[in-house]
Design a protein around this motif. Sequence first.
Motif, PDB file in Angstrom:
ATOM      1  N   UNK A   1      -5.025 -10.703  41.819  1.00 45.93           N
ATOM      2  CA  UNK A   1      -3.921 -11.584  41.441  1.00 45.93           C
ATOM      3  C   UNK A   1      -2.662 -11.163  42.175  1.00 45.93           C
ATOM      4  N   UNK A   2      -1.760 -12.122  42.354  1.00 47.49           N
ATOM      5  CA  UNK A   2      -0.546 -11.893  43.138  1.00 47.49           C
ATOM      6  C   UNK A   2       0.154 -10.595  42.736  1.00 47.49           C
ATOM      7  N   UNK A   3       0.669  -9.899  43.734  1.00 47.97           N
ATOM      8  CA  UNK A   3       1.278  -8.592  43.486  1.00 47.97           C
ATOM      9  C   UNK A   3       2.562  -8.674  42.667  1.00 47.97           C
ATOM     10  N   UNK A   4       3.142  -9.875  42.523  1.00 53.34           N
ATOM     11  CA  UNK A   4       4.346  -9.975  41.679  1.00 53.34           C
ATOM     12  C   UNK A   4       3.995  -9.851  40.204  1.00 53.34           C
ATOM     13  N   UNK A   5       2.734  -9.996  39.867  1.00 56.13           N
ATOM     14  CA  UNK A   5       2.315  -9.945  38.465  1.00 56.13           C
ATOM     15  C   UNK A   5       2.158  -8.491  38.026  1.00 56.13           C
ATOM     16  N   UNK A   6       3.221  -7.945  37.465  1.00 54.73           N
ATOM     17  CA  UNK A   6       3.230  -6.545  37.027  1.00 54.73           C
ATOM     18  C   UNK A   6       2.604  -6.402  35.641  1.00 54.73           C
ATOM     19  N   UNK A   7       2.574  -7.495  34.878  1.00 57.23           N
ATOM     20  CA  UNK A   7       1.960  -7.438  33.550  1.00 57.23           C
ATOM     21  C   UNK A   7       2.937  -7.218  32.411  1.00 57.23           C
ATOM     22  N   UNK A   8       4.254  -7.257  32.694  1.00 56.40           N
ATOM     23  CA  UNK A   8       5.200  -6.973  31.608  1.00 56.40           C
ATOM     24  C   UNK A   8       6.008  -8.188  31.164  1.00 56.40           C
ATOM     25  N   UNK A   9       5.962  -9.263  31.903  1.00 56.23           N
ATOM     26  CA  UNK A   9       6.886 -10.374  31.647  1.00 56.23           C
ATOM     27  C   UNK A   9       6.583 -11.089  30.332  1.00 56.23           C
ATOM     28  N   UNK A  10       7.634 -11.286  29.545  1.00 53.61           N
ATOM     29  CA  UNK A  10       7.565 -12.100  28.335  1.00 53.61           C
ATOM     30  C   UNK A  10       7.903 -13.548  28.694  1.00 53.61           C
ATOM     31  N   UNK A  11       7.191 -14.481  28.111  1.00 52.11           N
ATOM     32  CA  UNK A  11       7.487 -15.886  28.372  1.00 52.11           C
ATOM     33  C   UNK A  11       8.643 -16.334  27.483  1.00 52.11           C
ATOM     34  N   UNK A  12       9.314 -17.409  27.886  1.00 50.53           N
ATOM     35  CA  UNK A  12      10.365 -17.958  27.049  1.00 50.53           C
ATOM     36  C   UNK A  12      11.691 -18.155  27.748  1.00 50.53           C
ATOM     37  N   UNK A  13      11.942 -17.399  28.849  1.00 48.20           N
ATOM     38  CA  UNK A  13      13.196 -17.593  29.571  1.00 48.20           C
ATOM     39  C   UNK A  13      13.049 -18.802  30.492  1.00 48.20           C
ATOM     40  N   UNK A  14      14.052 -19.690  30.539  1.00 46.71           N
ATOM     41  CA  UNK A  14      13.911 -20.924  31.317  1.00 46.71           C
ATOM     42  C   UNK A  14      13.881 -20.732  32.830  1.00 46.71           C
ATOM     43  N   UNK A  15      14.437 -19.637  33.340  1.00 49.28           N
ATOM     44  CA  UNK A  15      14.499 -19.468  34.802  1.00 49.28           C
ATOM     45  C   UNK A  15      14.378 -18.003  35.185  1.00 49.28           C
ATOM     46  N   UNK A  16      13.234 -17.379  34.912  1.00 48.32           N
ATOM     47  CA  UNK A  16      13.095 -15.961  35.253  1.00 48.32           C
ATOM     48  C   UNK A  16      12.943 -15.754  36.754  1.00 48.32           C
ATOM     49  N   UNK A  17      13.460 -14.632  37.238  1.00 47.15           N
ATOM     50  CA  UNK A  17      13.247 -14.245  38.628  1.00 47.15           C
ATOM     51  C   UNK A  17      11.831 -13.715  38.787  1.00 47.15           C
ATOM     52  N   UNK A  18      11.194 -14.064  39.891  1.00 46.62           N
ATOM     53  CA  UNK A  18       9.901 -13.449  40.202  1.00 46.62           C
ATOM     54  C   UNK A  18      10.142 -11.964  40.468  1.00 46.62           C
ATOM     55  N   UNK A  19       9.230 -11.126  40.027  1.00 44.74           N
ATOM     56  CA  UNK A  19       9.424  -9.680  40.116  1.00 44.74           C
ATOM     57  C   UNK A  19       9.616  -9.204  41.555  1.00 44.74           C
TER      58      UNK A  19
END
Length: 394
Positions: free
Chosen positions: A166-184
């Motif tokens: 899976x894409x390397x930006x997926x660190x596994x910590x992001x919580x959903x719910x923010x309307x405009x999160x920055x990609x890691x």
Amino acid sequence: MADTILALAMRLIATCPEETKPALVQELEALGATGLVPGFRAVSFEASDESFYELHLKLRTASRILRVVKEVPAKNPPMLYSQVRRIPWCELFDAQHAFMVESLGADAEGGMTPKQVITQVREGIRDVFSRELGHAPPVDSEEPKVVVVAHLARGRCTLSFDTSGKSLHKRGYRESGHPAPLKETLAAAILLMAGYDGTQPFMDPMCGSGTLAIEAAMMAVRKAPRIHRKKGEFYFEWLKALDRQLWRATQDRVRAEKLEAPPAPIIASDIDASYVAMAQKSALKARVERYMTFATRRFQDCEPCAERGLLVTNLPYGDRIGSREGDVRQLYEEVGDTLKQKFSGWQAAILAASASPYKAIGLKPSRTIALMNGSIPCKLLLFELYSGSRRPTA
């Protein structure tokens, strides 16, 4: 022959958005990659086996890593099929592992569509297995263990394994719910472009979901962003070239490099308490929450935590501050006033939408970098906040 293909100087390609490529080059050089050749939205390079494993754990700005198998002539579908059949695929991965083929690039000279490229490569691989072993590996585009990437350009096709999973930006910590999160990966690139090395005091006074501050905390304690990936989640783990002992030893060494505490404070705050809670929860999942300080407050009420440091933030735009142009402009003016009056001696990096009234900040950036936040054109504004900074009089 397979050993010959993969055991010469290991040729790799790391991909990223075109505008963050300088940050990726900086990272690769710092991590010991050699023979760097920047391309479009990618950097090709060479690495040792140990470095290969380390890069999968540590690279912060890359989207993907590809391990080149071979570059072959491919002026038409029959030629590509014939060349693919000459590669000993059954020595590179096991027939029991489901695979898929992905096509990148286009070639007007060859006249092949992506679908044709995929078909020729896929059937060529299956033919090799059938010829050598009597059966071919299953094809699975949903949950493959092996992904072969075919990049066609100027009558030649570079065949690679996607070793990332899976894409390397997926660190596994992001919580959903923010309307405009920055990609890691973008957050990490912004930090590197701003000159952050983990030793400076750090503040994000409009932290939103916390991505910038969390990435800063991981950099500060030298925590590899993908050290917590589960067994089998990197695609290279399904290739026959996997050196399990070296892979385990590399993981252990990278874990041991992590510091007990950051060298300087890392502070994340926001006017919205729900976003602060979200950021704190994400930091906990990233296992860096104990290294950070969280607060609910306005940008205008922030005070510097040290005489010098780095302030990095993604300015909100739209629903969070109202839809009227005057509301946005007023906020940006107040951001500029706060920086000028309170943060003398600091550096600041502010990400703002290109369509926003960012000039209302009223301070002259030392450098401006065009970036894309998803589909939104943005500008990263870098400021040196000297004592006595003044608004431009024009």
